[in-house]
Write a protein that holds these residues in place. Structure first.
Motif, mmCIF file in Angstrom:
data_model
loop_
_atom_site.group_PDB
_atom_site.id
_atom_site.type_symbol
_atom_site.label_atom_id
_atom_site.label_comp_id
_atom_site.label_asym_id
_atom_site.label_seq_id
_atom_site.Cartn_x
_atom_site.Cartn_y
_atom_site.Cartn_z
ATOM 1 N N ASP A 45 43.722 -0.402 11.683
ATOM 2 C CA ASP A 45 43.873 0.906 12.334
ATOM 3 C C ASP A 45 42.545 1.488 12.816
ATOM 4 O O ASP A 45 42.345 2.716 12.816
ATOM 5 C CB ASP A 45 44.549 1.905 11.384
ATOM 6 C CG ASP A 45 46.033 1.620 11.204
ATOM 7 O OD1 ASP A 45 46.613 0.946 12.077
ATOM 8 O OD2 ASP A 45 46.599 2.057 10.198
ATOM 9 N N SER A 64 53.619 3.902 5.857
ATOM 10 C CA SER A 64 54.639 3.211 6.645
ATOM 11 C C SER A 64 54.538 3.679 8.095
ATOM 12 O O SER A 64 53.951 4.717 8.391
ATOM 13 C CB SER A 64 56.032 3.515 6.083
ATOM 14 O OG SER A 64 56.283 4.913 6.112
ATOM 15 N N GLY A 65 55.115 2.874 9.006
ATOM 16 C CA GLY A 65 55.076 3.238 10.422
ATOM 17 C C GLY A 65 54.287 2.239 11.243
ATOM 18 O O GLY A 65 54.029 1.115 10.817
ATOM 19 N N ALA A 66 53.884 2.668 12.449
ATOM 20 C CA ALA A 66 53.186 1.785 13.391
ATOM 21 C C ALA A 66 51.712 1.643 13.022
ATOM 22 O O ALA A 66 51.052 2.635 12.662
ATOM 23 C CB ALA A 66 53.324 2.336 14.803
ATOM 24 N N HIS A 67 51.200 0.403 13.105
ATOM 25 C CA HIS A 67 49.800 0.127 12.773
ATOM 26 C C HIS A 67 49.237 -0.933 13.720
ATOM 27 O O HIS A 67 49.988 -1.616 14.434
ATOM 28 C CB HIS A 67 49.674 -0.364 11.331
ATOM 29 C CG HIS A 67 50.002 0.663 10.310
ATOM 30 N ND1 HIS A 67 49.077 1.546 9.820
ATOM 31 C CD2 HIS A 67 51.179 0.961 9.689
ATOM 32 C CE1 HIS A 67 49.657 2.344 8.938
ATOM 33 N NE2 HIS A 67 50.927 2.004 8.838
ATOM 34 N N THR A 68 47.920 -1.052 13.690
ATOM 35 C CA THR A 68 47.237 -2.097 14.461
ATOM 36 C C THR A 68 46.195 -2.766 13.568
ATOM 37 O O THR A 68 45.756 -2.197 12.566
ATOM 38 C CB THR A 68 46.513 -1.514 15.696
ATOM 39 O OG1 THR A 68 45.488 -0.597 15.258
ATOM 40 C CG2 THR A 68 47.490 -0.800 16.620
ATOM 41 N N LYS A 78 49.733 -5.147 17.211
ATOM 42 C CA LYS A 78 50.526 -4.044 16.683
ATOM 43 C C LYS A 78 51.644 -4.578 15.795
ATOM 44 O O LYS A 78 52.186 -5.644 16.037
ATOM 45 C CB LYS A 78 51.140 -3.237 17.824
ATOM 46 C CG LYS A 78 50.134 -2.592 18.757
ATOM 47 C CD LYS A 78 50.844 -1.831 19.876
ATOM 48 C CE LYS A 78 49.850 -1.200 20.834
ATOM 49 N NZ LYS A 78 50.539 -0.457 21.922
ATOM 50 N N PHE A 79 51.984 -3.814 14.771
ATOM 51 C CA PHE A 79 53.122 -4.163 13.921
ATOM 52 C C PHE A 79 53.604 -2.904 13.216
ATOM 53 O O PHE A 79 52.922 -1.874 13.204
ATOM 54 C CB PHE A 79 52.753 -5.252 12.909
ATOM 55 C CG PHE A 79 51.750 -4.833 11.871
ATOM 56 C CD1 PHE A 79 52.150 -4.530 10.579
ATOM 57 C CD2 PHE A 79 50.398 -4.736 12.182
ATOM 58 C CE1 PHE A 79 51.232 -4.150 9.617
ATOM 59 C CE2 PHE A 79 49.472 -4.349 11.227
ATOM 60 C CZ PHE A 79 49.894 -4.061 9.939
ATOM 61 N N ASN A 80 54.789 -2.978 12.637
ATOM 62 C CA ASN A 80 55.389 -1.822 11.988
ATOM 63 C C ASN A 80 55.626 -2.105 10.509
ATOM 64 O O ASN A 80 56.128 -3.171 10.143
ATOM 65 C CB ASN A 80 56.712 -1.460 12.664
ATOM 66 C CG ASN A 80 57.242 -0.121 12.184
ATOM 67 O OD1 ASN A 80 56.687 0.933 12.506
ATOM 68 N ND2 ASN A 80 58.320 -0.145 11.417
ATOM 69 N N ILE A 81 55.279 -1.158 9.659
ATOM 70 C CA ILE A 81 55.457 -1.307 8.212
ATOM 71 C C ILE A 81 56.598 -0.411 7.743
ATOM 72 O O ILE A 81 56.532 0.808 7.906
ATOM 73 C CB ILE A 81 54.178 -0.929 7.448
ATOM 74 C CG1 ILE A 81 53.014 -1.828 7.874
ATOM 75 C CG2 ILE A 81 54.401 -1.032 5.937
ATOM 76 C CD1 ILE A 81 51.699 -1.478 7.199
ATOM 77 N N PRO A 82 57.658 -0.978 7.163
ATOM 78 C CA PRO A 82 58.738 -0.156 6.606
ATOM 79 C C PRO A 82 58.296 0.487 5.292
ATOM 80 O O PRO A 82 57.241 0.143 4.750
ATOM 81 C CB PRO A 82 59.871 -1.164 6.381
ATOM 82 C CG PRO A 82 59.158 -2.463 6.179
ATOM 83 C CD PRO A 82 57.929 -2.418 7.028
ATOM 84 N N GLU A 83 59.102 1.394 4.768
ATOM 85 C CA GLU A 83 58.734 2.120 3.549
ATOM 86 C C GLU A 83 58.540 1.199 2.343
ATOM 87 O O GLU A 83 57.734 1.484 1.455
ATOM 88 C CB GLU A 83 59.791 3.175 3.229
ATOM 89 C CG GLU A 83 59.779 4.359 4.199
ATOM 90 C CD GLU A 83 60.713 5.459 3.772
ATOM 91 O OE1 GLU A 83 61.344 5.328 2.697
ATOM 92 O OE2 GLU A 83 60.827 6.461 4.495
#
Length: 256
Positions: A45, A64-68, A78-83
Motif C-alpha cells: 500500500d 480488509s478491502g482493496a490493497h496494492t 491490486k488485490f482484495n482482502i476479505p474480513e
C-alpha cells in the motif's frame, strides 16, 4: 470558560476520535508466502516496507478491502482482502485444503458407536489435481469403490461439497481464507468439542489446514494405506470393473 471544563471537553474529543479511528481500522491477518526468487523488498500500500529473505511464510496485519503491493520495484498489483483474511501467494505455488477429524472426550456409548461407524464411511473426501483424483480414507480399513469415487467426483465438480472437505487451489496471487489453520499453523493433537446428539456431530468435528501441493503429494505417496489415487478419465469413463466394486462391498460388509 473554566479551564477544567475546557480540558475535559478536549479530552472527550480525543477519546471519541481514538474510538472512532479504532473502529474503522479493524485489523485482518494475512499470510505472505514467498521463496528465494521473490527475495528483496515488498512495499504494501505504498507505505509498509517488508524485507523478504529466504523461503518463508510470514503473518502481516492490515485491513480488509482493496490493497496494492509492489515487489522489488516491479509493476504494482491490486488485490482484495476479505474480513477473514487469506494468503498473499508471492511464490505462486498451488495448495490443498486438507481436512482432519477430531473426536471429543467423555463421549456417551451412543456417540462412540456412531463415531466409529462414521469413521468407516466414505464422506466424499476427494481432491482433483490435474488428471488425478486423490481419495483420503480417514480409516485405513475403509474400502472405497470406483462407483463411490465417481459419485463424489460429480459432486466435487458441481461445487456441492461443504467447506470442511478437501479443496485444491491454483497459483492465484491472493487466495481468500476458507480454512481453519494456515501454512504456519500446525494441526492440533486434540481440540475441545461440544458433544451433541444431532446427526453429523456425535462428538466428532472436522478442521481444515492449508498445505502446499508438493507436501500433500508426498503425504499421499508415502501413506498409501490412507490414500487411493485414480485417473479422473478412468473413473468418469466407467472403465472400472464393476465386479471388483461388488467384491469390495461384499468384503467390507463381512469385515463390519
Amino acid at each position: 470558560m473554566n479551564k477544567t471544563i475546557l480540558r475535559s471537553a478536549y479530552l472527550l474529543v480525543c477519546v471519541l476520535t481514538l474510538v472512532s479511528c479504532g473502529l474503522g481500522e479493524k485489523k485482518t491477518a494475512i499470510e505472505i508466502n514467498y521463496s528465494k526468487e521473490q527475495n528483496g523488498i515488498l512495499v504494501f500500500d505504498q507505505k509498509d516496507t517488508i524485507k523478504l529473505v529466504g523461503d518463508s511464510t510470514i503473518v502481516f496485519k492490515t485491513t480488509s478491502g482493496a490493497h496494492t503491493f509492489v515487489l522489488n520495484k516491479e509493476k504494482s498489483q491490486k488485490f482484495n482482502i476479505p474480513e477473514k483474511g487469506g494468503l498473499l501467494n508471492l511464490s505462486k505455488k498451488r495448495y490443498v485444503r486438507f481436512s482432519e477429524e477430531y473426536e471429543g472426550e467423555n463421549k456417551s456409548e451412543l456417540e462412540m458407536m456412531v463415531a466409529a461407524k462414521m469413521k468407516k464411511q466414505f464422506n466424499n473426501e476427494i481432491v482433483v489435481i490435474d488428471s488425478l483424483v486423490y481419495v483420503y480414507k480417514k480409516d485405513s480399513t475403509m474400502v472405497v469403490t470406483d462407483e463411490q469415487i465417481k459419485s463424489a467426483l460429480e459432486s466435487y465438480e458441481d461445487n456441492k461439497f461443504s467447506s470442511n472437505t478437501m479443496k485444491f487451489y491454483e497459483s492465484d496471487i491472493f487466495i481468500a481464507k476458507d480454512w481453519d489453520y494456515g501454512l504456519i499453523d500446525e494441526l492440533p493433537e486434540r481440540i475441545e468439542i461440544k458433544s451433541t446428539n444431532s446427526y453429523g456431530n456425535f462428538g466428532v468435528t472436522i478442521k481444515t489446514k492449508l498445505i502446499e501441493e508438493n507436501l500433500f503429494l508426498l503425504m499421499a505417496m508415502f501413506t498409501p494405506e490412507y490414500f487411493v489415487i485414480k485417473s479422473k478419465e478412468e473413473i468418469m469413463s466407467n472403465s472400472g470393473d464393476k465386479k471388483v466394486d461388488e467384491e469390495k462391498k461384499k468384503n467390507q460388509l463381512e469385515f463390519e
